[in-house]
Design an enzyme around this catalytic site. Structure first.
Site, PDB file in Angstrom:
ATOM      1  CE  LYS A 180      -1.490  -6.169  -1.973  1.00  0.00           C
ATOM      2  NZ  LYS A 180      -2.583  -6.053  -3.083  1.00  0.00           N
TER       3      LYS A 180
ATOM      4  CG  HIS B 162      -3.936  -9.384  -7.940  1.00  0.00           C
ATOM      5  ND1 HIS B 162      -2.801  -9.715  -8.013  1.00  0.00           N
ATOM      6  CD2 HIS B 162      -4.184  -8.174  -7.244  1.00  0.00           C
ATOM      7  CE1 HIS B 162      -2.016  -8.851  -7.393  1.00  0.00           C
ATOM      8  NE2 HIS B 162      -2.798  -8.145  -6.967  1.00  0.00           N
TER       9      HIS B 162
ATOM     10  CG  HIS C 185      -7.531  -7.514  -4.389  1.00  0.00           C
ATOM     11  ND1 HIS C 185      -6.268  -7.787  -4.033  1.00  0.00           N
ATOM     12  CD2 HIS C 185      -7.509  -6.197  -4.837  1.00  0.00           C
ATOM     13  CE1 HIS C 185      -5.399  -6.826  -4.544  1.00  0.00           C
ATOM     14  NE2 HIS C 185      -6.085  -5.851  -5.089  1.00  0.00           N
TER      15      HIS C 185
ATOM     16  CG  ASP D 229      -6.692  -5.815  -8.722  1.00  0.00           C
ATOM     17  OD1 ASP D 229      -6.594  -4.744  -7.571  1.00  0.00           O
ATOM     18  OD2 ASP D 229      -5.725  -6.286  -9.291  1.00  0.00           O
TER      19      ASP D 229
ATOM     20  CG  HIS E 268       1.221  -6.856  -6.060  1.00  0.00           C
ATOM     21  ND1 HIS E 268       0.177  -6.242  -6.832  1.00  0.00           N
ATOM     22  CD2 HIS E 268       1.951  -7.403  -7.204  1.00  0.00           C
ATOM     23  CE1 HIS E 268       0.278  -5.994  -8.391  1.00  0.00           C
ATOM     24  NE2 HIS E 268       1.746  -6.906  -8.452  1.00  0.00           N
TER      25      HIS E 268
ATOM     26  CG  HIS F 156      -7.272  -1.090  -5.982  1.00  0.00           C
ATOM     27  ND1 HIS F 156      -6.238  -0.666  -5.311  1.00  0.00           N
ATOM     28  CD2 HIS F 156      -7.307  -2.163  -6.629  1.00  0.00           C
ATOM     29  CE1 HIS F 156      -5.459  -1.638  -5.582  1.00  0.00           C
ATOM     30  NE2 HIS F 156      -5.939  -2.591  -6.167  1.00  0.00           N
TER      31      HIS F 156
ATOM     32  CB  ALA G 166      -1.485  -1.457 -14.181  1.00  0.00           C
TER      33      ALA G 166
END
Ligand code: DOR
Ligand code: ZN
Length: 350
Positions: A101, A176, A15, A249, A138, A17, A265
């Site tokens: 996702k 997460h 996971h 994450d 999520h 980004h 965030a």
């Protein structure tokens, strides 16, 4: 006694980004140095909703990689209420897309195009179940009446349980996870439900957001929880259960987006990811279980081969820089100006 060196199969990040453009170029080498593969989140602006867009994004990632790496980005599609059933068949056929996702609309960074009403995507979920394409969740409700610290628990009750009933053959990853509730639910589930756990949720509890003043660099979603939940996560990660695997994450934001009247965030951990997990496992006295969590359970769930090359970690502290460059600006990483107990020894790329 803690060993001075730890050699494990090269891990993967399930996971991550990576962003796009200059930001992508700024961060991708950190991940490529440590991990063989990463599941890349599709929450770009605009989101990555089709296989064609995912393939283009994959090419941009490959072009941004340093020369000496064999790192492989594993792409995902962003589920919207307009996602076509045919797109799932295309994803299954493609060599580059590995999952879809689900963001509840409004839950987090760039989630505006996410799902408002789960039943509207049932036909797509049916196609995913049929084609055996995993759904990554999520797992937070967005109802403003629900306390931010309860959003994951309520998501499990209201959405995950009914989803499991309706689509029992769908492979799901609860991403997460942050609560004892999630640990319990996933632990008792069949093998087609798994969860990723971040390094920051293993190492920090919610006090970290308020230590000596408010610290926006410890703000992520799902938000850090109280100590009893952190302890449950450590227990799950170090349990040896194949239900749990590594997903950082890592989510870079420029300083000005974090240190703002309404900050974004996301916690950046790619610069020290596997080293931070080693710390958490060492603290739990379970370094012997790091390899399974970081390198075996993920590929087993995704039905991909385990990596053959290895990395070596050394028990040698180093100080994290105050900043890393990010798209013409800077990003404050986790542990900025502080030490991390483990270092990665340079090894030849596979
Ligand atoms: O803290 C987070 N940051 N949580 C997410 O779900 C998204 C991520 C981001 O993209 O910045
Ligand atoms: Zn994320």
């Amino acid at each position: 006694m803690t060993p001075e060196r730890l050699e494990i199969s090269r891990p993967d990040d399930w996971h991550l980004h990576l962003r796009d453009g200059d930001a992508l170029t700024s961060v991708v080498a950190h991940t490529a140095r440590r991990f063989a593969r990463a599941i890349v989140m599709p929450n770009l602006k605009p989101p990555v909703t089709t296989v064609a867009q995912a393939e283009d994004y994959r090419r941009r990632i490959l072009a941004a990689l340093p020369a000496d790496t064999s790192f492989q980005p594993l792409m995902t599609l962003y589920l919207t209420e307009d996602t076509l059933v045919e797109e799932i068949a295309r994803a299954k056929e493609s060599d580059s897309v590995f999952a879809v996702k689900y963001y509840p609309a409004g839950a987090t960074t760039n989630s505006q195009s996410g799902v408002r009403e789960l039943s509207r995507v049932y036909p797509v979920l049916e196609a995913m179940e049929r084609h055996d394409v995993p759904l990554l969740l999520h797992g937070e409700v967005t109802d403003p009446d629900i306390d931010i610290f309860d959003r994951e628990r309520v998501f499990i009750e209201r959405h995950l349980m009914p989803l499991r009933e309706r689509f029992s053959g769908l492979r799901l990853v609860l991403e997460h996870i942050t609560t004892a509730d999630a640990v319990e639910f996933v632990s008792q589930a069949p093998a087609n439900l798994a969860a990723t756990i971040t390094a920051h949720h293993l190492l920090l509890n919610r006090n970290a957001i308020f230590e000596g003043g408010i610290n926006p660099h410890h703000y992520c979603l799902p938000i850090l929880k109280r100590e009893r939940h952190r302890i449950a996560l450590v227990k799950a990660a170090t349990s040896g259960s194949g239900h749990f695997f590594l997903g950082t994450d890592s989510a870079p934001h420029v300083r000005s987006a974090k240190e703002a009247s309404c900050g974004c965030a996301g916690i950046y951990t790619a610069h020290a990811a596997i080293e931070l997990y080693a710390e958490a496992f060492e603290q739990a006295g379970r370094l012997d279980r790091l390899e399974a969590f970081a390198s075996f359970h993920g590929p087993d769930f995704y039905r991909l081969p385990r990596n053959e090359d290895r990395i070596t970690l050394e028990r040698k502290a180093w100080t994290v820089p105050d900043d890393y460059p990010l798209a013409g600006s800077t990003c404050k990483p986790l542990r900025a100006g502080e030490s991390v107990a483990w270092s990665l020894l340079e090894t030849a790329a596979s």
